[in-house]
Write an enzyme that holds these catalytic residues in place. Structure first.
Site, PDB file in Angstrom:
ATOM      1  N   ASP A  33       4.252 -10.749  -9.961  1.00 38.94           N
ATOM      2  CA  ASP A  33       3.857 -10.728  -8.710  1.00 38.94           C
ATOM      3  C   ASP A  33       4.534 -11.570  -7.957  1.00 38.94           C
ATOM      4  OD1 ASP A  33       1.280  -9.168  -7.101  1.00 38.94           O
ATOM      5  OD2 ASP A  33       2.378 -10.960  -6.230  1.00 38.94           O
ATOM      6  N   HIS A  55      -0.303   0.764  -8.592  1.00 34.93           N
ATOM      7  CA  HIS A  55      -0.049  -0.685  -9.396  1.00 34.93           C
ATOM      8  C   HIS A  55      -1.478  -1.302 -10.002  1.00 34.93           C
ATOM      9  CE1 HIS A  55      -0.319  -1.772  -5.175  1.00 34.93           C
ATOM     10  NE2 HIS A  55      -0.755  -2.847  -5.403  1.00 34.93           N
ATOM     11  N   HIS A  99      -2.887  -4.588 -11.264  1.00 30.87           N
ATOM     12  CA  HIS A  99      -2.689  -6.261 -11.372  1.00 30.87           C
ATOM     13  C   HIS A  99      -3.139  -6.519 -12.784  1.00 30.87           C
ATOM     14  CE1 HIS A  99      -2.109  -6.928  -6.948  1.00 30.87           C
ATOM     15  NE2 HIS A  99      -2.829  -5.694  -6.937  1.00 30.87           N
ATOM     16  N   GLU A 127      -1.890  -2.505  -0.388  1.00 30.96           N
ATOM     17  CA  GLU A 127      -0.800  -2.999   0.591  1.00 30.96           C
ATOM     18  C   GLU A 127       0.342  -1.953   0.223  1.00 30.96           C
ATOM     19  OE1 GLU A 127      -0.512  -7.227   0.288  1.00 30.96           O
ATOM     20  OE2 GLU A 127      -2.103  -7.331   1.677  1.00 30.96           O
ATOM     21  N   VAL A 128       0.716  -1.875  -1.209  1.00 27.77           N
ATOM     22  CA  VAL A 128       1.941  -1.150  -1.602  1.00 27.77           C
ATOM     23  C   VAL A 128       1.484   0.099  -2.095  1.00 27.77           C
ATOM     24  CG1 VAL A 128       3.811  -1.003  -2.970  1.00 27.77           C
ATOM     25  CG2 VAL A 128       2.921  -3.127  -2.101  1.00 27.77           C
ATOM     26  N   ASN A 155      -6.268  -2.198  -6.393  1.00 30.47           N
ATOM     27  CA  ASN A 155      -6.642  -1.992  -5.110  1.00 30.47           C
ATOM     28  C   ASN A 155      -6.327  -0.533  -4.649  1.00 30.47           C
ATOM     29  OD1 ASN A 155      -7.646  -4.585  -4.628  1.00 30.47           O
ATOM     30  ND2 ASN A 155      -5.416  -5.304  -4.522  1.00 30.47           N
TER      31      ASN A 155
HETATM   32  P1  AMP Z   1      -2.196  -4.648  -3.330  1.00 31.01           P
HETATM   33  O1  AMP Z   1      -2.566  -5.415  -2.280  1.00 31.01           O
HETATM   34  O2  AMP Z   1      -3.011  -4.174  -4.358  1.00 31.01           O
HETATM   35  O3  AMP Z   1      -1.044  -3.316  -2.759  1.00 31.01           O
HETATM   36  O4  AMP Z   1      -0.941  -5.436  -3.834  1.00 31.01           O
HETATM   37  C1  AMP Z   1       0.397  -5.597  -3.691  1.00 31.01           C
HETATM   38  C2  AMP Z   1       1.035  -6.841  -4.484  1.00 31.01           C
HETATM   39  O5  AMP Z   1       2.385  -6.693  -4.680  1.00 31.01           O
HETATM   40  C3  AMP Z   1       0.763  -8.151  -3.766  1.00 31.01           C
HETATM   41  O6  AMP Z   1       0.086  -8.958  -4.871  1.00 31.01           O
HETATM   42  C4  AMP Z   1       2.216  -8.698  -3.291  1.00 31.01           C
HETATM   43  O7  AMP Z   1       2.343 -10.139  -3.764  1.00 31.01           O
HETATM   44  C5  AMP Z   1       2.923  -7.765  -4.536  1.00 31.01           C
HETATM   45  N1  AMP Z   1       4.367  -7.826  -4.153  1.00 31.01           N
HETATM   46  C6  AMP Z   1       5.010  -7.333  -2.846  1.00 31.01           C
HETATM   47  N2  AMP Z   1       6.244  -7.145  -3.052  1.00 31.01           N
HETATM   48  C7  AMP Z   1       6.458  -7.564  -4.111  1.00 31.01           C
HETATM   49  C8  AMP Z   1       7.989  -7.769  -4.703  1.00 31.01           C
HETATM   50  N3  AMP Z   1       8.886  -7.646  -4.303  1.00 31.01           N
HETATM   51  N4  AMP Z   1       8.059  -8.116  -6.056  1.00 31.01           N
HETATM   52  C9  AMP Z   1       6.716  -8.617  -6.814  1.00 31.01           C
HETATM   53  N5  AMP Z   1       5.405  -8.486  -6.323  1.00 31.01           N
HETATM   54  C10 AMP Z   1       5.329  -7.860  -4.750  1.00 31.01           C
END
Ligand code: AMP
Length: 118
Positions: free
Chosen positions: A32, A103, A105, A98-99, A90
């Site tokens: 991350d 995924h 973690h 967010e993404v 999440n």
């Molecule tokens: P979520 O809130 O569960 O969607 O988590 C998204 C995660 O993606 C966050 O912990 C970010 O720090 C991580 N993240 C976003 N962009 C990148 C990236 N380019 N490389 C690695 N981690 C990322």
């Protein structure tokens, strides 16, 4: 609808770099970018799945097995299997996702707090 331009889709296509931990036919694991614990790694399926609902409903059996096996392998590679660690997904708005590419973690390398923060 899956957004093909989300950041993890770009990582899977090799359009932006990642700090790779593990890769196989079904999954990719990378560090991350904003770690929340001493060890903080993300494990994603290679297929285009928005979230757990999408994956559970639409992924093929081999994709589901592949992702679960990869989750175990990554914990081994990180050396946290014995001491313990935490998976977190999440999911959706209330889950704080967010993404929009599923995924997991993996947190570890230290004692973690209990459960959730609001
Ligand atoms: P979520 O809130 O569960 O969607 O988590 C998204 C995660 O993606 C966050 O912990 C970010 O720090 C991580 N993240 C976003 N962009 C990148 C990236 N380019 N490389 C690695 N981690 C990322």
């Amino acid at each position: 609808m899956y957004d093909k331009n989300n950041i993890f889709a770009k990582i899977l296509r090799g359009e932006i770099p990642c700090d790779k931990i593990y890769e196989d036919k079904f999954a990719l694991a990378f560090k991350d970018i904003n770690p929340q614990a001493k060890i903080h790694v993300l494990v994603i399926p290679k297929g285009a799945y928005v979230d757990m609902n999408d994956f559970a409903a639409n992924a093929k059996s081999d994709e589901i097995e592949g992702l679960i096996r990869a989750l175990g392998k990554v914990a081994d590679i990180l050396g946290v299997s014995t001491a313990g660690y935490r998976y977190l997904v999440n999911n959706g708005r209330d889950g704080g996702q967010e993404v929009p590419h599923l995924h997991f973690h993996i947190f570890g390398g230290e004692r973690l707090g209990r459960m959730i923060h609001k």
